[in-house]
Design an enzyme around this catalytic site. Structure first.
Site, PDB file in Angstrom:
ATOM      1  N   SER A 127      66.180  -7.226  97.686  1.00  0.00           N
ATOM      2  CA  SER A 127      64.814  -7.663  97.410  1.00  0.00           C
ATOM      3  C   SER A 127      63.813  -6.716  98.057  1.00  0.00           C
ATOM      4  O   SER A 127      64.084  -6.107  99.098  1.00  0.00           O
ATOM      5  CB  SER A 127      64.646  -9.064  98.005  1.00  0.00           C
ATOM      6  OG  SER A 127      63.294  -9.402  98.081  1.00  0.00           O
TER       7      SER A 127
ATOM      8  N   TYR B  52      65.194 -15.497 105.408  1.00  0.00           N
ATOM      9  CA  TYR B  52      65.759 -15.104 104.098  1.00  0.00           C
ATOM     10  C   TYR B  52      65.781 -13.576 103.986  1.00  0.00           C
ATOM     11  O   TYR B  52      66.802 -12.969 103.646  1.00  0.00           O
ATOM     12  CB  TYR B  52      64.928 -15.720 102.956  1.00  0.00           C
ATOM     13  CG  TYR B  52      65.166 -15.051 101.623  1.00  0.00           C
ATOM     14  CD1 TYR B  52      66.360 -15.235 100.939  1.00  0.00           C
ATOM     15  CD2 TYR B  52      64.198 -14.209 101.058  1.00  0.00           C
ATOM     16  CE1 TYR B  52      66.587 -14.602  99.722  1.00  0.00           C
ATOM     17  CE2 TYR B  52      64.417 -13.585  99.840  1.00  0.00           C
ATOM     18  CZ  TYR B  52      65.614 -13.781  99.175  1.00  0.00           C
ATOM     19  OH  TYR B  52      65.839 -13.143  97.980  1.00  0.00           O
TER      20      TYR B  52
ATOM     21  N   LYS C 208      68.917 -10.479 103.704  1.00  0.00           N
ATOM     22  CA  LYS C 208      69.030  -9.355 102.753  1.00  0.00           C
ATOM     23  C   LYS C 208      69.226  -8.045 103.522  1.00  0.00           C
ATOM     24  O   LYS C 208      70.016  -7.180 103.113  1.00  0.00           O
ATOM     25  CB  LYS C 208      67.783  -9.264 101.867  1.00  0.00           C
ATOM     26  CG  LYS C 208      67.627 -10.418 100.900  1.00  0.00           C
ATOM     27  CD  LYS C 208      68.681 -10.372  99.805  1.00  0.00           C
ATOM     28  CE  LYS C 208      68.700 -11.624  98.964  1.00  0.00           C
ATOM     29  NZ  LYS C 208      69.894 -11.817  98.164  1.00  0.00           N
TER      30      LYS C 208
END
Ligand code: NAD
Ligand code: UDP
Length: 338
Positions: A124, A149, A153
């Site tokens: 992302s 979050y 990643k």
């Protein structure tokens, strides 16, 4: 190729399965349905005429993953499985770490055992942290994640980078998505978040069909063209095609590669809302609210590398994204739920 698609029942995974089938690949889905609905399989079949094989289990379940790899003999993996709600990740960082990083570790271990050398990972733009400049380049440093979050990643990218160093025969593609929106043109598949949407487009579509009273635009005093946040929205079908392009390239043994998947164009919240209302001839009620914590003013991709090396670039416009998202929501006001 036979492709193991973890998280293939989800928003991006399901659209990718359709494009994989259309280009002659055989996707096999592994998903625990923690954020998706089994109806997706019927929709994929309606669109393509093919119902993909589906294994319902958690990717962290090593015994089940091992058995699946033993029987399926995969050529490559596309790893979508993961939890993605930024707000929830702040409340439950351990859950996010266990699920996202844990599933990736188990997956890598089983891939190694079965000598599956090719993996495409759903990363992302969040890994860049707060941009120092736009457009963002793949060579820009990984930043400080603004939430757990995003941290997962970064951790998974690092795991895969270490893997590439340790085993040069691995082919790894990290795809850094910008803002996926829109839906399949058939109206049969689209984004179906549980509860109140966190993301802008599903909030707009649910407001347009009357499920929500009004959208709140987070902030109107950013240093942008109209004071609202600017993002690089990409049609989910373009994103799916980016995976097909990466798969084509990955066959040619080339270690680890990183690509931004976006359009390279910035669109403000207000522009998206007014375009949506215009192309769909529908009213979208909105009010302005304060900035959302952790949001950056402007974020869009430099997309030259994917074009040069994968021969891929996004084709759909903001108008297409708005039309397709609304078409899906109108036909499925409650998403996949009956
Ligand atoms: P999604 O929630 O619709 O799909 C993810 C799927 O993974 C779901 O079907 C869920 O049930 C499954 N899943 C989650 N944890 C699992 C586990 N441990 N085992 C098996 N299945 C599991 O999300 P999406 O929007 O399709 O995103 C796909 C991937 O792309 C995610 O990794 C996400 O972080 C990443 N991504 C998404 C966006 C976005 O805006 N949608 C942006 C950048 C990156
Ligand atoms: N946004 C908004 N209202 C909402 C949801 C999002 O104004 O209900 C704005 C948000 O501040 C950002 C843009 O829309 O400028 C995209 O947010 P989203 O959560 O969809 O994606 P992000 O870029 O944060 O990953």
């Amino acid at each position: 190729m036979k492709i193991c698609v973890t998280g293939g029942m989800g928003y991006i995974g399901s659209h990718t399965c359709v494009e994989l089938i259309k280009t002659g690949h055989t996707p096999v889905i592994i998903d625990n349905l923690v954020n998706s609905n089994k109806e997706v399989l019927n929709r994929i079949q309606k669109i393509t005429g093919v119902k993909p094989a589906f294994y319902e289990f958690d990717v962290r379940d090593e015994a089940k993953l091992d058995a699946c790899f033993a029987s399926e003999k995969f050529d490559a993996v596309i790893h979508f499985a993961g939890l993605k709600a930024v707000g929830e990740s702040v409340e439950k960082p351990k859950l996010y770490f266990d699920n996202n990083v844990g599933s990736s570790k188990t997956l890598i271990k089983v891939m190694k055992k079965y000598q599956v050398k090719n993996i495409i990972f759903s990363s992302s733009a969040t890994v860049y942290g707060t941009p120092k400049h736009v457009p963002l380049l793949e060579t820009d440093p990984i930043g400080q994640a603004t939430n757990p979050y995003g941290q997962t990643k970064i951790e998974i990218e690092k795991l895969l980078m270490a893997e590439a160093k340790q085993d040069p025969s691995m082919n790894i593609v990290l795809l850094r998505y910008f803002n996926p929106v829109g839906a399949h043109q058939s109206g049969l598949m689209g984004e179906d978040p549980w509860g109140t949407p966190n993301n802008l487009m599903p909030y707009i579509t649910q407001t347009a069909v009357g499920r929500r009273k009004e959208l709140t635009i987070f902030g109107k005093d950013y240093p942008t063209k109209d004071g609202t946040g600017v993002r690089d929205y990409i049609h989910v079908v373009d994103l799916a095609l980016g995976h097909v392009a990466a798969l084509k390239a990955i066959k040619e043994k080339w270690g680890l590669k990183i690509y931004n998947l976006g359009t390279g164009k910035g669109t403000s919240v207000l522009e998206l809302v007014t375009t949506f209302a215009r192309v769909n001839n529908v009213k979208v009620n909105y009010q302005f609210g304060p900035r959302r914590a952790g949001d950056v003013a402007e974020n869009y991709a430099d997309v030259k590398l994917a074009k040069k090396e994968l021969g891929w670039s996004a084709l759909y416009t903001i108008e297409d994204m708005c039309k397709d998202a609304y078409h899906w929501q109108k036909l499925n006001p409650n998403g996949y739920a009956q």
